[in-house]
Structures are given as structure tokens and as C-alpha cells.
Write a protein that holds these residues in place. Structure first.
Motif, PDB file in Angstrom:
ATOM      1  N   ARG A 242       8.547   5.756  -3.036  1.00 32.82           N
ATOM      2  CA  ARG A 242       8.536   7.142  -3.541  1.00 32.82           C
ATOM      3  C   ARG A 242       8.374   8.145  -2.405  1.00 32.82           C
ATOM      4  NH1 ARG A 242       6.397   4.395  -7.917  1.00 32.82           N
ATOM      5  NH2 ARG A 242       4.275   4.270  -7.075  1.00 32.82           N
ATOM      6  N   ARG A 243       7.797   7.723  -1.293  1.00 28.20           N
ATOM      7  CA  ARG A 243       7.673   8.605  -0.129  1.00 28.20           C
ATOM      8  C   ARG A 243       8.913   8.535   0.773  1.00 28.20           C
ATOM      9  NH1 ARG A 243       2.206   6.310  -0.194  1.00 28.20           N
ATOM     10  NH2 ARG A 243       0.757   7.938  -0.870  1.00 28.20           N
ATOM     11  N   GLY A 244       9.888   7.723   0.406  1.00 28.42           N
ATOM     12  CA  GLY A 244      11.101   7.601   1.203  1.00 28.42           C
ATOM     13  C   GLY A 244      10.931   6.731   2.439  1.00 28.42           C
ATOM     14  N   LEU A 245       9.987   5.773   2.404  1.00 30.39           N
ATOM     15  CA  LEU A 245       9.687   4.929   3.554  1.00 30.39           C
ATOM     16  C   LEU A 245      10.278   3.533   3.353  1.00 30.39           C
ATOM     17  CD1 LEU A 245       5.921   5.946   3.879  1.00 30.39           C
ATOM     18  CD2 LEU A 245       7.905   6.980   5.012  1.00 30.39           C
ATOM     19  N   ARG A 246      10.638   2.878   4.440  1.00 27.56           N
ATOM     20  CA  ARG A 246      11.260   1.551   4.371  1.00 27.56           C
ATOM     21  C   ARG A 246      10.205   0.453   4.469  1.00 27.56           C
ATOM     22  NH1 ARG A 246      16.383  -0.182   7.251  1.00 27.56           N
ATOM     23  NH2 ARG A 246      16.824  -1.004   5.184  1.00 27.56           N
ATOM     24  N   THR A 247      10.410  -0.608   3.674  1.00 27.56           N
ATOM     25  CA  THR A 247       9.462  -1.718   3.643  1.00 27.56           C
ATOM     26  C   THR A 247      10.221  -3.035   3.556  1.00 27.56           C
ATOM     27  OG1 THR A 247       7.985  -0.288   2.345  1.00 27.56           O
ATOM     28  CG2 THR A 247       7.389  -2.625   2.539  1.00 27.56           C
ATOM     29  N   ALA A 248       9.775  -4.018   4.334  1.00 29.08           N
ATOM     30  CA  ALA A 248      10.314  -5.379   4.235  1.00 29.08           C
ATOM     31  C   ALA A 248       9.186  -6.297   3.781  1.00 29.08           C
ATOM     32  CB  ALA A 248      10.864  -5.838   5.576  1.00 29.08           C
ATOM     33  N   VAL A 249       9.490  -7.153   2.821  1.00 31.93           N
ATOM     34  CA  VAL A 249       8.515  -8.123   2.313  1.00 31.93           C
ATOM     35  C   VAL A 249       9.006  -9.515   2.664  1.00 31.93           C
ATOM     36  CG1 VAL A 249       7.298  -9.001   0.289  1.00 31.93           C
ATOM     37  CG2 VAL A 249       7.896  -6.564   0.423  1.00 31.93           C
ATOM     38  N   LEU A 250       8.195 -10.272   3.407  1.00 31.79           N
ATOM     39  CA  LEU A 250       8.556 -11.618   3.844  1.00 31.79           C
ATOM     40  C   LEU A 250       7.917 -12.629   2.908  1.00 31.79           C
ATOM     41  CD1 LEU A 250       8.923  -9.702   6.283  1.00 31.79           C
ATOM     42  CD2 LEU A 250       8.232 -11.587   7.760  1.00 31.79           C
ATOM     43  N   ASP A 251       8.713 -13.552   2.413  1.00 29.18           N
ATOM     44  CA  ASP A 251       8.216 -14.564   1.493  1.00 29.18           C
ATOM     45  C   ASP A 251       7.096 -15.376   2.129  1.00 29.18           C
ATOM     46  OD1 ASP A 251       8.288 -15.661  -1.021  1.00 29.18           O
ATOM     47  OD2 ASP A 251       9.730 -17.218  -0.508  1.00 29.18           O
ATOM     48  N   ALA A 252       6.172 -15.868   1.301  1.00 26.38           N
ATOM     49  CA  ALA A 252       5.021 -16.613   1.793  1.00 26.38           C
ATOM     50  C   ALA A 252       5.455 -17.887   2.503  1.00 26.38           C
ATOM     51  CB  ALA A 252       4.083 -16.947   0.639  1.00 26.38           C
ATOM     52  N   GLU A 253       4.740 -18.252   3.566  1.00 25.19           N
ATOM     53  CA  GLU A 253       5.082 -19.425   4.361  1.00 25.19           C
ATOM     54  C   GLU A 253       4.971 -20.724   3.566  1.00 25.19           C
ATOM     55  OE1 GLU A 253       6.135 -19.654   7.773  1.00 25.19           O
ATOM     56  OE2 GLU A 253       6.584 -17.581   7.275  1.00 25.19           O
ATOM     57  N   ASP A 254       4.140 -20.748   2.509  1.00 25.91           N
ATOM     58  CA  ASP A 254       3.994 -21.982   1.725  1.00 25.91           C
ATOM     59  C   ASP A 254       5.003 -22.045   0.587  1.00 25.91           C
ATOM     60  OD1 ASP A 254       3.046 -20.021   0.059  1.00 25.91           O
ATOM     61  OD2 ASP A 254       1.307 -21.156  -0.623  1.00 25.91           O
ATOM     62  N   GLY A 255       5.947 -21.113   0.578  1.00 25.83           N
ATOM     63  CA  GLY A 255       6.970 -21.116  -0.462  1.00 25.83           C
ATOM     64  C   GLY A 255       6.563 -20.387  -1.727  1.00 25.83           C
ATOM     65  N   GLY A 256       5.347 -19.838  -1.748  1.00 25.67           N
ATOM     66  CA  GLY A 256       4.934 -19.042  -2.896  1.00 25.67           C
ATOM     67  C   GLY A 256       5.865 -17.848  -3.062  1.00 25.67           C
ATOM     68  N   SER A 257       6.300 -17.592  -4.280  1.00 24.76           N
ATOM     69  CA  SER A 257       7.372 -16.618  -4.478  1.00 24.76           C
ATOM     70  C   SER A 257       6.868 -15.186  -4.613  1.00 24.76           C
ATOM     71  CB  SER A 257       8.167 -16.989  -5.728  1.00 24.76           C
ATOM     72  OG  SER A 257       9.191 -16.051  -5.954  1.00 24.76           O
ATOM     73  N   VAL A 258       7.597 -14.271  -4.007  1.00 27.20           N
ATOM     74  CA  VAL A 258       7.313 -12.839  -4.170  1.00 27.20           C
ATOM     75  C   VAL A 258       8.300 -12.210  -5.167  1.00 27.20           C
ATOM     76  CG1 VAL A 258       6.305 -12.568  -1.886  1.00 27.20           C
ATOM     77  CG2 VAL A 258       8.767 -12.232  -2.170  1.00 27.20           C
ATOM     78  N   LYS A 259       8.905 -13.053  -5.997  1.00 28.06           N
ATOM     79  CA  LYS A 259       9.877 -12.530  -6.965  1.00 28.06           C
ATOM     80  C   LYS A 259       9.227 -11.554  -7.940  1.00 28.06           C
ATOM     81  CE  LYS A 259      13.065 -16.443  -6.788  1.00 28.06           C
ATOM     82  NZ  LYS A 259      13.632 -17.601  -7.526  1.00 28.06           N
ATOM     83  N   GLY A 260       7.913 -11.703  -8.141  1.00 31.56           N
ATOM     84  CA  GLY A 260       7.221 -10.756  -9.007  1.00 31.56           C
ATOM     85  C   GLY A 260       7.276  -9.339  -8.473  1.00 31.56           C
ATOM     86  N   ILE A 261       7.344  -9.204  -7.139  1.00 26.18           N
ATOM     87  CA  ILE A 261       7.515  -7.877  -6.531  1.00 26.18           C
ATOM     88  C   ILE A 261       8.988  -7.492  -6.552  1.00 26.18           C
ATOM     89  CG2 ILE A 261       7.151  -6.476  -4.464  1.00 26.18           C
ATOM     90  CD1 ILE A 261       4.969  -8.421  -3.630  1.00 26.18           C
ATOM     91  N   LEU A 262       9.849  -8.427  -6.170  1.00 31.95           N
ATOM     92  CA  LEU A 262      11.287  -8.155  -6.087  1.00 31.95           C
ATOM     93  C   LEU A 262      11.836  -7.633  -7.408  1.00 31.95           C
ATOM     94  CD1 LEU A 262      13.972 -10.331  -4.405  1.00 31.95           C
ATOM     95  CD2 LEU A 262      14.228  -9.803  -6.810  1.00 31.95           C
ATOM     96  N   ASN A 263      11.469  -8.276  -8.519  1.00 34.35           N
ATOM     97  CA  ASN A 263      12.022  -7.910  -9.822  1.00 34.35           C
ATOM     98  C   ASN A 263      11.553  -6.547 -10.315  1.00 34.35           C
ATOM     99  OD1 ASN A 263      13.478 -10.300 -10.027  1.00 34.35           O
ATOM    100  ND2 ASN A 263      11.768 -11.402 -10.955  1.00 34.35           N
ATOM    101  N   ALA A 264      10.560  -5.954  -9.637  1.00 35.63           N
ATOM    102  CA  ALA A 264      10.075  -4.632 -10.037  1.00 35.63           C
ATOM    103  C   ALA A 264      10.989  -3.510  -9.545  1.00 35.63           C
ATOM    104  CB  ALA A 264       8.649  -4.412  -9.515  1.00 35.63           C
ATOM    105  N   PHE A 265      11.961  -3.841  -8.690  1.00 37.39           N
ATOM    106  CA  PHE A 265      12.828  -2.818  -8.109  1.00 37.39           C
ATOM    107  C   PHE A 265      14.280  -3.090  -8.474  1.00 37.39           C
ATOM    108  CE2 PHE A 265       9.073  -3.255  -5.463  1.00 37.39           C
ATOM    109  CZ  PHE A 265       8.647  -1.940  -5.379  1.00 37.39           C
ATOM    110  N   PRO A 266      15.014  -2.063  -8.902  1.00 39.12           N
ATOM    111  CA  PRO A 266      16.419  -2.256  -9.283  1.00 39.12           C
ATOM    112  C   PRO A 266      17.289  -2.597  -8.073  1.00 39.12           C
ATOM    113  CG  PRO A 266      15.839   0.082  -9.322  1.00 39.12           C
ATOM    114  CD  PRO A 266      14.563  -0.672  -9.100  1.00 39.12           C
ATOM    115  N   LEU A 267      18.466  -3.145  -8.347  1.00 41.20           N
ATOM    116  CA  LEU A 267      19.364  -3.626  -7.292  1.00 41.20           C
ATOM    117  C   LEU A 267      19.708  -2.547  -6.278  1.00 41.20           C
ATOM    118  CD1 LEU A 267      21.880  -5.871  -9.265  1.00 41.20           C
ATOM    119  CD2 LEU A 267      20.188  -6.612  -7.592  1.00 41.20           C
ATOM    120  N   GLU A 268      19.878  -1.316  -6.753  1.00 39.04           N
ATOM    121  CA  GLU A 268      20.316  -0.263  -5.837  1.00 39.04           C
ATOM    122  C   GLU A 268      19.231   0.152  -4.854  1.00 39.04           C
ATOM    123  OE1 GLU A 268      19.240   1.756  -9.814  1.00 39.04           O
ATOM    124  OE2 GLU A 268      20.330  -0.037  -9.119  1.00 39.04           O
ATOM    125  N   GLN A 269      18.014  -0.319  -5.058  1.00 37.19           N
ATOM    126  CA  GLN A 269      16.917   0.029  -4.155  1.00 37.19           C
ATOM    127  C   GLN A 269      16.551  -1.102  -3.184  1.00 37.19           C
ATOM    128  OE1 GLN A 269      13.776   1.090  -6.885  1.00 37.19           O
ATOM    129  NE2 GLN A 269      14.368   3.245  -6.915  1.00 37.19           N
TER     130      GLN A 269
END
Length: 210
Positions: free
Chosen positions: A126-153
Motif C-alpha cells: 500500500r505504500r508502493g514499496l517492493r518486497t520479496a518473500v523467500l520460501d522457508a529452507e525446510d520447505g514450509g510453504s508461504v502460499k498462505g501469503i502468496l494467495n493473499a495477493f492477486p496475480l497482477e500484484q
């Protein structure tokens, strides 16, 4: 009977085709001189997946720029403790223009951590800032975060280790940079299990002994 004139059916407007939000390859492909995919260049939220040692943090820095802040897993948990204490994320994390976050291990079993990280990414978006999220090293999924944002974002990057000739080409370049014979590249291309770290450490050891 009156003559009826048939009108041609109105042409349907084609919706513009959405650019793909999913790209894949090796870290060396993304770190090379090739231009980055449009989705990676333009979309504000990046998600990077891949096995341990595949180069997620290097690729994230390359995508965001050298001035990006990389928050390691331990630092994420320390910031999380501060967030609980202050009831807010540290100011720098919420306002720095470019931030890469390594997701903590066992994140599947930490819904509060997953929710808090998703909120941080959303606030930064919302502040117009860029963020990268790296998946957990043990394979734990961050899909719960990914699915919160639409494809165009968002853009999703799946990294893999090179195979076959790709391993040899990578190692041959590293051997030339170190002034080592290419026989080491041929041998290490067959190494199992193969990771960037293990083969580069082996080349550095050989270089130190020559």
C-alpha cells in the motif's frame, strides 16, 4: 410480410491477455545478462521458491537491487518479537524501499507468523514499496501469503539447480575464473548431491591447494 434485415453479431471485445506471473529457471540464468521477465521487473511483490542452496537470496538481491535489505530467518523472528512488544513492525522494515524476507522454518505450523508477515507485505504494498518473500529452507510453504495477493500484484519465481550440460557450463566458467583445469568441472558436474555451495567450496579448496 416486411423484409427483415439481419445484422451481423457484435464483435466481442477480447480481454487483454494477462502476463504470466510464474517464471522458472536456474539462479545463474537469472543472474546473467539476459533481461528480466516483465512480471519480475514490474510487480511489487515477488515470491521465490526452490530447494536449500539454490540461490534464492542472491536472485532476490539481483531482482530488487544491491540496496535491498535482506532479512534472514533469525532476524525475521527477532523483528517479530519487537512487533509483539511494540505492537507494530520496526519502522525500517515497514518503510525501506526494497526488502527481501527469508521465511522462518516450520512456518506451516506458525499461523500467527504467517499472518504477521502477510500483513507486513500488504502494508508495504500500500505504500508502493517492493518486497520479496523467500520460501522457508525446510520447505514450509508461504502460499498462505502468496494467495493473499492477486496475480497482477505478484510474480512467482521457481528456482532449480542446473542439470546435465548446464552443470558443466557453470563449473567450467568457475574453473576458468580460478585458473583451474576443466577436468574439475567434468568431475564435479557428476557430484551427488549437487548444490552450488558444495561444488564452489570444492573448487575453492582445490585452488587453495595449488
Amino acid at each position: 410480410m416486411d423484409e427483415v434485415t439481419l445484422q451481423p453479431p457484435a464483435k466481442r471485445r477480447r480481454r487483454p491477455k494477462a502476463r504470466s506471473s510464474l517464471v522458472s529457471g536456474t539462479s545463474t540464468e537469472f543472474l546473467g545478462s539476459k533481461s528480466l521477465p516483465c512480471a519480475v521487473r514490474e510487480r511489487p511483490v515477488l515470491f521465490l521458491f526452490g530447494p536449500k542452496g539454490v540461490g534464492k537470496s542472491m536472485v532476490a538481491r539481483h531482482f530488487l537491487g544491491d540496496d535491498a535489505l535482506l532479512l534472514r530467518q533469525r532476524e525475521v523472528m527477532e523483528a517479530m518479537a519487537l512487533r509483539i512488544l511494540l505492537n507494530d513492525w520496526p519502522w525500517e522494515l515497514a518503510h525501506i524501499p526494497k526488502l527481501a524476507i527469508e521465511a522462518p522454518c516450520f512456518i506451516d505450523n506458525r499461523p500467527s507468523v504467517l499472518h504477521s508477515l502477510g500483513k507486513l507485505v500488504g502494508d508495504r504494498l500500500r505504500r508502493g514499496l517492493r518486497t520479496a518473500v523467500l520460501d522457508a529452507e525446510d520447505g514450509g510453504s508461504v502460499k498462505g501469503i502468496l494467495n493473499a495477493f492477486p496475480l497482477e500484484q505478484r510474480a512467482t519465481v521457481i528456482l532449480r539447480f542446473p542439470v546435465g550440460g548446464g552443470r558443466y557450463r557453470f563449473l567450467a566458467r568457475e574453473c576458468r575464473d580460478r585458473g583451474l583445469p576443466l577436468r574439475h568441472a567434468r568431475r564435479l558436474a557428476r557430484k551427488q548431491p549437487w548444490t552450488y555451495r558444495s561444488v564452489l567450496q570444492e573448487l575453492d579448496r582445490i585452488k587453495a591447494e595449488t
